[in-house]
Every structure is written in C-alpha cells, then in structure tokens.
Design a protein around this motif. Structure first.
Motif, PDB file in Angstrom:
ATOM      1  N   THR A 140     -52.133  11.174  75.917  1.00 60.44           N
ATOM      2  CA  THR A 140     -52.417  10.679  77.267  1.00 60.44           C
ATOM      3  C   THR A 140     -53.098   9.317  77.265  1.00 60.44           C
ATOM      4  O   THR A 140     -52.997   8.571  78.233  1.00 60.44           O
ATOM      5  N   ILE A 141     -53.805   8.992  76.185  1.00 60.54           N
ATOM      6  CA  ILE A 141     -54.501   7.708  76.098  1.00 60.54           C
ATOM      7  C   ILE A 141     -53.829   6.852  75.034  1.00 60.54           C
ATOM      8  O   ILE A 141     -53.570   7.318  73.919  1.00 60.54           O
ATOM      9  N   ASN A 142     -53.542   5.611  75.381  1.00 54.78           N
ATOM     10  CA  ASN A 142     -52.895   4.698  74.435  1.00 54.78           C
ATOM     11  C   ASN A 142     -53.918   4.171  73.438  1.00 54.78           C
ATOM     12  O   ASN A 142     -54.490   3.099  73.613  1.00 54.78           O
ATOM     13  N   GLN A 143     -54.144   4.954  72.378  1.00 56.87           N
ATOM     14  CA  GLN A 143     -55.125   4.530  71.387  1.00 56.87           C
ATOM     15  C   GLN A 143     -54.894   5.225  70.061  1.00 56.87           C
ATOM     16  O   GLN A 143     -54.234   6.272  69.983  1.00 56.87           O
ATOM     17  N   ILE A 144     -55.390   4.611  69.002  1.00 55.69           N
ATOM     18  CA  ILE A 144     -55.546   5.288  67.716  1.00 55.69           C
ATOM     19  C   ILE A 144     -57.034   5.240  67.392  1.00 55.69           C
ATOM     20  O   ILE A 144     -57.655   4.185  67.456  1.00 55.69           O
ATOM     21  N   THR A 145     -57.603   6.384  67.085  1.00 59.62           N
ATOM     22  CA  THR A 145     -59.031   6.442  66.782  1.00 59.62           C
ATOM     23  C   THR A 145     -59.283   5.910  65.372  1.00 59.62           C
ATOM     24  O   THR A 145     -58.361   5.827  64.545  1.00 59.62           O
ATOM     25  N   THR A 146     -60.541   5.570  65.099  1.00 61.88           N
ATOM     26  CA  THR A 146     -60.888   5.090  63.763  1.00 61.88           C
ATOM     27  C   THR A 146     -60.593   6.148  62.718  1.00 61.88           C
ATOM     28  O   THR A 146     -60.112   5.849  61.618  1.00 61.88           O
ATOM     29  N   GLY A 147     -60.850   7.422  63.070  1.00 65.72           N
ATOM     30  CA  GLY A 147     -60.576   8.517  62.130  1.00 65.72           C
ATOM     31  C   GLY A 147     -59.100   8.597  61.783  1.00 65.72           C
ATOM     32  O   GLY A 147     -58.735   8.781  60.607  1.00 65.72           O
ATOM     33  N   GLU A 148     -58.244   8.470  62.779  1.00 66.80           N
ATOM     34  CA  GLU A 148     -56.797   8.498  62.541  1.00 66.80           C
ATOM     35  C   GLU A 148     -56.340   7.273  61.755  1.00 66.80           C
ATOM     36  O   GLU A 148     -55.467   7.357  60.894  1.00 66.80           O
ATOM     37  N   PHE A 149     -56.963   6.152  62.072  1.00 68.84           N
ATOM     38  CA  PHE A 149     -56.629   4.910  61.387  1.00 68.84           C
ATOM     39  C   PHE A 149     -56.943   5.041  59.894  1.00 68.84           C
ATOM     40  O   PHE A 149     -56.135   4.668  59.035  1.00 68.84           O
ATOM     41  N   LYS A 150     -58.086   5.586  59.578  1.00 62.74           N
ATOM     42  CA  LYS A 150     -58.505   5.722  58.181  1.00 62.74           C
ATOM     43  C   LYS A 150     -57.573   6.623  57.378  1.00 62.74           C
ATOM     44  O   LYS A 150     -57.390   6.427  56.169  1.00 62.74           O
ATOM     45  N   LYS A 151     -56.988   7.611  58.032  1.00 64.31           N
ATOM     46  CA  LYS A 151     -56.159   8.598  57.323  1.00 64.31           C
ATOM     47  C   LYS A 151     -54.710   8.154  57.154  1.00 64.31           C
ATOM     48  O   LYS A 151     -53.917   8.871  56.545  1.00 64.31           O
ATOM     49  N   MET A 152     -54.354   6.990  57.685  1.00 65.04           N
ATOM     50  CA  MET A 152     -52.974   6.516  57.516  1.00 65.04           C
ATOM     51  C   MET A 152     -52.648   6.344  56.040  1.00 65.04           C
ATOM     52  O   MET A 152     -53.453   5.818  55.270  1.00 65.04           O
TER      53      MET A 152
END
Length: 402
Positions: A140-152
C-alpha cells in the motif's frame, strides 16, 4: 554459486551471493517541517534533485543548521530514493562524484557508503536491482524499508580487482553519457537562443544577416500557404484501404521533424471518393488541429491525412518550409487560443488561415531555415550518440551481472 561468463577472458573467479548489508553501510535522511525551511542553510537532497543518475538543482530546499541530526553526505556516497508517491521512482539514485559541503538527504532517501561505490552504483543501475525493488515494495505504501534494503541479495565477484574493473567500466560509461547529454543540452540552448534572436515579435529581429535590411511583414498563414483539411475514406469499403498512398493520423506525429511513411495507407479510389487530399512531399507541414493541437512534421513523401489535420502547403518562393516549421511553437500558441469545442478542442480551417506571422523576404527565410535545420540535425546526431552509449551500457549491465 554462479560464474559470470562475459568477462571470463579477464577474470576466472567465482561470483558469490551476498546480502547488501554485508557490502555497504546505510544512513538515514533528515525529517524536517515547513517551519524549518530557510532561504539559506543546509541543502536537503530530495527525489527531485536526482535526474538521469545525476544530482541536479533548481528545486532546492534548505533548512536551519540547528535542526540537522542526520549524517552529512560525502563524495562518492550513493543516494537512493526509498519512498515516493510514484512507485516507478523508487530506486532512483545518484553517486556523488564531487564534494558537497553542508548537505544532507531527506527522510525519503537512503545514503550508502562502501569501499567500492562505483561497483555498488553499477549494481543499482542493473535490472537485478529493479527486480529486488519490485519484490520488496510495500503493498500500500510506495517504499522499501532499510531492513528490506539490507537483505537484498546480489551475486558479486569474489575478487576485489574484478569489482573495481566492472565498477570503473560503468563509471566511464556514465561519464561518457553525461558528456553527450551535456552537448545535447548546449545545442538545444543554442537553438533556443537563435530562435529568440532570428525571429521577431514585431517587424525587425534582433539578429540580421549581412545584406538584409528590409522590415519583416505581418502576414496571415492562409495568405502564404495553402491550408488543407484531411478526410477519412469509409472503413466499410475494403477497396479504399491497403493501397500505396500514405494516410496519417495525429497519433503518428510526435517529436520527429520528418515523416516518411504512415501506418495505414489508402488506395487511389479511397482518395478520390473521400474528402482526403493528396499533399505534396517536401512542401507540406502536417499540423494537428484536434485531440492535441499543434503537433507538426514535414512530410517527406506525398500523402494524405485524416480530418485531425489542417496541413500547410508552402507556396514556391513565398515561404521556406523549414523557416515556417521553425515558427511552429509560436503558431501553436495562437492556435490553442483560437481553438474551441465542448467535447474536445479543435481549430477550424478558417481559423488556421487567420494565424499571423512575421515574414522576411524568401531569400532571408531560406538562410534562417537552413541554420535552424542544421542545428536540429546536430541535435538529432547528438541524441543518436547518447542513445547508442545508453544501449551499450544496458548491454554491459545485462551481461555483467548474474
């Protein structure tokens, strides 16, 4: 484990899958409020300051120094958009190739530092990064969280020298593309300046060529060209269609200066038994008159149009076709003011004839037309060089990263 096959002539080492958090350090942006904004102060980098992989200015925000509690940016940092009203802007990024004193990033951005940000930035240019973003975008929100970013996860060369090689290669490509884009921009600025000085609002332009002193005369477009409406043969009669006569619709007239062939074609019978007219190539400017008024193109070969056009056929030794085409933006503004309609805006044949312009003698028109045409050709050539470099970069990215 996977091996990269494109560069195995130079490197023969295994590529390893690694999480981004094991490759870089992250820092967050500054949250500020309207009352914190100043005319001068600390520059806040936002999404609007990133365009085509470059840091740009013009829509700048500054805040009071005392409210800054976030990390200041440094040379070689990568700035990434992680939250935005538009999903397609998530992941937009730039690498800072110069020192930027007293600047921070906004709250919807993430900063990244590593020992090899050229290579990391190349990863962010790749389709792999786009796929990782798509997987991690919020519902629903157009974002990537820092946590998700780190796990890429990304496959990277185990050898640092290979990372350096690939990172520097894409950095060089980015530099070449930026230089070509800059040349293109300079040519467009030159064209704008020439149009402003060579064309007049009254009867004498700012810039004149040697030997020309006569005042320019105001004329109506219908006096110096033949304005021709289009038409459509019946679509129920197959004999009218799939012939060899070009038949243009407004959607085919875009950014190109010249058109050579239409998507649909009509027959001689379709032309004869409809209100469509045969227009001469190299003497006709197609001008859309509805559903997007004022799109223009010079027709290189003979053809016809549907009723969404009021085309201009130049008169020999009275109007130079490229001179007239170069006046298009001014005539478009007039046409939009004269347009009417309840369902969609349209300008009639009679109103197009009333559009006014200032004209010099035919010889002066021809010289000015040739100059503007030359600049347009240089712009097109420059765009071609930029497009080729961008295609090469995409090829490299698609084949370098696995």
């Amino acid at each position: 484990m996977k091996n990269n096959i494109v560069f195995n002539i130079i490197f023969h080492f295994v590529w390893e899958q690694r999480k981004l958090e094991n490759l870089v350090d992250f820092y967050s942006g500054l949250t500020y409020h309207p009352e914190n904004i100043r005319k001068k102060g600390i520059f806040v980098i936002r999404s609007s300051n990133i365009k085509d992989g470059q840091l740009v200015t013009g829509d700048d925000i500054f805040v009071a120094p005392e409210i800054v509690n976030s990390t200041y940016v440094k040379k070689d940092d990568i700035i990434v958009v992680v939250r935005n009203g538009s999903r397609k802007l998530i992941g937009k990024h730039t690498k800072l190739n110069f020192n930027l004193n007293n600047a921070v990033i906004g709250a919807f951005m993430t900063g990244i530092r590593s020992n090899n940000n050229n290579f990391i930035n190349a990863i962010f240019d790749s389709d792999n990064f786009k796929r990782e973003i798509h997987k991690n975008l919020g519902a629903t929100i157009n974002q990537i969280t820092t946590g998700e970013f780190k796990k890429m996860n990304f496959y990277i060369p185990s050898l640092t020298s290979e990372q350096n090689y690939l990172g520097n290669l894409i950095k060089t490509m980015n530099t070449l593309i930026t230089l070509q884009q800059r040349k293109e921009k300079q040519l467009k600025l030159l064209k704008t300046a020439m149009l402003q000085t060579l064309f007049t609002k009254k009867n004498v332009p700012q810039l004149r060529f040697k030997g020309f002193t006569d005042t320019w005369k105001q004329r109506k477009l219908g006096e110096v060209t033949k304005i021709v409406s289009g038409g459509t043969p019946s679509t129920n009669i197959s004999k009218y269609w799939n012939g060899n006569i070009n038949w243009y619709s407004p959607t085919e007239i875009g950014n190109q200066t010249f058109v050579n062939s239409s998507k649909k074609k009509i027959t001689e019978l379709g032309l004869k038994e409809s209100s469509a007219k045969l227009l001469p190539g190299k003497k006709t400017i197609l001008f859309t008159s509805r559903a997007g008024i004022g799109d223009m193109a010079i027709m290189n070969t003979d053809g016809s149009t549907n009723q969404g056009f009021q085309s201009w056929v130049v008169k020999p030794h009275i109007t130079d076709i490229y001179f007239l085409y170069s006046l298009g933006s001014k005539l478009k503004k007039q046409a939009l003011r004269k347009a009417s309609g309840s369902t969609f805006l349209e300008i009639s044949n009679s109103e197009v004839k009333k559009l006014t312009l200032y004209l010099p003698g035919f010889k002066e028109q021809t010289i000015i037309g040739k100059i503007i045409e030359l600049i347009d050709k240089l712009i097109t050539f420059q765009q071609g060089k930029t497009n080729k470099l961008e295609s090469l970069k995409q090829f490299l990215l698609q084949n370098m990263f696995i």
